[in-house]
Design a protein around this motif. Structure first.
Motif, PDB file in Angstrom:
ATOM      1  N   ASP A 150      -3.218 -35.902 -13.383  1.00 48.83           N
ATOM      2  CA  ASP A 150      -2.674 -37.059 -12.687  1.00 48.83           C
ATOM      3  C   ASP A 150      -1.191 -36.964 -12.343  1.00 48.83           C
ATOM      4  OD1 ASP A 150      -1.921 -37.177 -15.314  1.00 48.83           O
ATOM      5  OD2 ASP A 150      -2.468 -39.271 -15.633  1.00 48.83           O
ATOM      6  N   ARG A 203       2.196 -35.986 -10.197  1.00 50.23           N
ATOM      7  CA  ARG A 203       2.473 -36.071  -8.771  1.00 50.23           C
ATOM      8  C   ARG A 203       3.073 -34.792  -8.200  1.00 50.23           C
ATOM      9  NH1 ARG A 203       0.251 -40.544  -6.056  1.00 50.23           N
ATOM     10  NH2 ARG A 203       0.339 -42.356  -7.435  1.00 50.23           N
ATOM     11  N   ARG A 234      -1.974 -35.079  -6.423  1.00 48.68           N
ATOM     12  CA  ARG A 234      -2.531 -35.073  -7.778  1.00 48.68           C
ATOM     13  C   ARG A 234      -2.887 -33.641  -8.146  1.00 48.68           C
ATOM     14  NH1 ARG A 234      -1.394 -39.815 -10.543  1.00 48.68           N
ATOM     15  NH2 ARG A 234      -1.811 -41.608  -9.196  1.00 48.68           N
TER      16      ARG A 234
END
Length: 543
Positions: free
Chosen positions: A143, A145, A280
């Motif tokens: 998860d 960025r 992601r």
């Protein structure tokens, strides 16, 4: 030793020498396995060892290593040679990196390469890759960025110079990890494995009366290349296409478009039309994309010839830059296997119509489903433990899919007793999942159900890396899909399948692993096989 008119080796001698070189890579793997600290290596087989020539081309690989690692290690070594030219290497050196774009595609995998010298000359390289128990940052997660959140990135750097350790590099690295003892132990095990490989190669060259690996390497590469080209030539010329979808991240469903073109003895695998990279960590870097494109072809077309650099020269792979299969730096990539493991299914689906006797259905364990638990145990010590388990393998043209077996990766499950001994976790259940294999003439392999209770003194962090919730493994040639994956807490809540969350002591996590797809129409299944499935509980009358 007999040489032919072209300066090569006769087939019997070549086979003997190749087998011995494979045994050297296997001995290096045994050294790594027996000296590693983490259960990731010792129990779950998440490593590989490779012997390469002076150009960085692989000659032999350990037989049980991770296939993508073995395919990528020569590419990483060639990057090392660009930074450290051949004349700059010394006996006792060791260069490492975990740069995703230079190595295996995510930061947890550390690549270590050691030069091999014989009679004062550089004759080859010994390489190993192992999944480290910690590289700082977000640990192993999906998860983030951007890549900078995912851990510390080590550029190609000399960890050892003529046998002397670069303490500043180690100090910097270990200052960024939660489990310095395990990380150090595994890295030392990789160095040991490389040293074992180097020592055995010098013994081999003395015994064989060879000055170096160059001539033998060319012969072995040529043999592997000819075997693959002969196998590709048996495939009818043409372009074969397929598209598959995966769960992606939240609403961002990902799409893999695949076109396999065969022209004579060569094959082109083109992923044009694949989804753009996302913000992601399921992006799959080029090295990993290439490895898990060529390896499934090797398995289908030429499964018996040992692998080396020559095995893949007849196969070209292209993917659009900026796509989920060739992302631009610094895209998040930590969970790249959630995309890369799907490539075998896309390629086999494309070849379904032309090679139905050589391909298998999609696997429930592709991609793998992983749960990483991290926190503090009752002694106040940090722990980080991964549950390695697999869904069912896809059915084959001649047999049912293997239950709870990983493909295209071959990471193992490991011992539950070892898992429980190093973390405050109790595994209450780990059993086959009835009715999870897709129906067909041959049934998909069964997934499994695991139930794990948290026994830590304080809440711990759970990182989930999973797929197949909304897109189960599809059947092939008329076979039915397998059961989807499912993750649920004991209180009925369903955690995000690709994110991090905190869970409290006493909570039980139930993970239901996906089943493999079936092969052929279900109505063609042998009655005796169906009766055996019912008797053994693999399928139920209700299912």
């Amino acid at each position: 030793m007999t040489a032919d008119a072209d300066g090569g080796f006769d087939p019997i001698t070549l086979e003997i020498l190749w087998s011995r070189l494979i045994s050297i890579a296997d001995e290096a793997a045994a050294a790594l396995l027996r000296t590693a600290f983490s259960t990731i290596v010792r129990e779950s087989n998440d490593f590989a060892t490779v012997l390469m020539d002076a150009n960085g081309d692989s000659i032999s690989e350990n037989t049980g290593g991770i296939a993508s690692f073995s395919c990528i290690l020569p590419r990483t070594t060639k990057h090392f040679l660009q930074k450290f030219p051949a004349e700059a290497w010394r006996p006792g050196d060791c260069v490492i990196t975990n740069d995703p774009w230079l190595a295996t595609g995510h930061l947890p995998d550390i690549t270590a390469v050691t030069p091999i010298f014989h009679r004062g000359r550089l004759v080859g390289f010994a390489g190993s890759i192992a999944h480290s128990p910690d590289v700082g940052g977000a640990l192993w997660s999906a998860d983030c960025r951007e890549m900078f959140e995912e851990g510390i990135r080590i550029p190609p750097v000399r960890l050892l110079r003529e046998g002397v350790r670069n303490e500043q590099v180690m100090e910097m690295f270990l200052a960024n990890v939660r489990l310095p003892k395990q990380v150090t132990g595994d890295l030392e095990a990789q160095i040991t494995a490389n040293e074992v490989c180097a020592a055995r190669v010098t013994e081999f060259l003395e015994d064989a009366g060879l000055p170096d690996l160059a001539g033998l390497g060319r012969a072995l590469h040529g043999r592997a290349d000819r075997a693959m080209r002969q196998a590709i030539a048996a495939v009818p010329d043409g372009t074969y296409r397929a598209t598959i979808e995966a769960d992606g991240f939240d609403e961002a469903v990902t799409r893999i478009a695949c076109a396999v073109s065969v022209r004579g003895e060569e094959m082109l695998i083109d992923f044009d039309g694949t989804s753009r990279q996302i913000d992601r960590g399921i992006n799959c870097v080029w090295n990993y994309t290439h490895a898990y494109s060529v390896y499934p072809v090797k398995c289908a077309l030429d499964p018996f010839t040992p692998r080396n650099e020559g095995s893949y020269r007849a196969i070209q792979v292209v993917a659009p830059e900026g796509s989920i299969l060739n992302p631009r730096f610094p895209a998040p990539v930590s969970a790249r296997q959630l995309t890369g493991h799907l490539l075998a299914g896309a390629i086999y689906k494309a070849l379904e119509g032309v090679l139905p006797e050589k391909v298998i259905a999609e696997c429930g364990g592709a991609p793998t489903m992983r749960a990483l638990f991290s926190g503090v145990d009752r002694n106040g010590d940090r722990f980080s433990q991964i549950l390695f388990a697999s869904g069912g393998m896809g059915a084959a043209p001649h047999r049912d899919g293997l239950p709870t077996t990983a493909f295209p990766t071959n990471a193992g499950a490991g011992s539950i007793e070892a898992f429980e001994s190093v973390a405050p976790l109790i595994v209450w259940k780990k059993q086959l999942r009835p009715d999870s294999g897709g129906a067909g003439r041959f049934r998909g392999g069964l997934g499994q159900e695991a139930e794990i209770e948290v026994r830590s003194p304080a809440p711990l962090r759970l990182s989930l890396l999973s797929d197949r919730r909304d897109h189960p493994a599809q059947g092939i040639c008329g076979g039915a899909p397998g059961a989807p994956a499912e993750i649920v807490m004991s209180d009925g809540t369903r955690p995000h399948p690709k994110s991090r969350t905190m869970i409290t002591p006493g909570t039980r996590l139930v993970m239901r692993y996906a089943g493999g797809g079936g092969y052929g129409p279900p109505e063609e299944r042998d009655a005796a096989a169906l009766a055996a499935d019912l008797r053994d509980g693999y399928v139920t009358k209700a299912g």
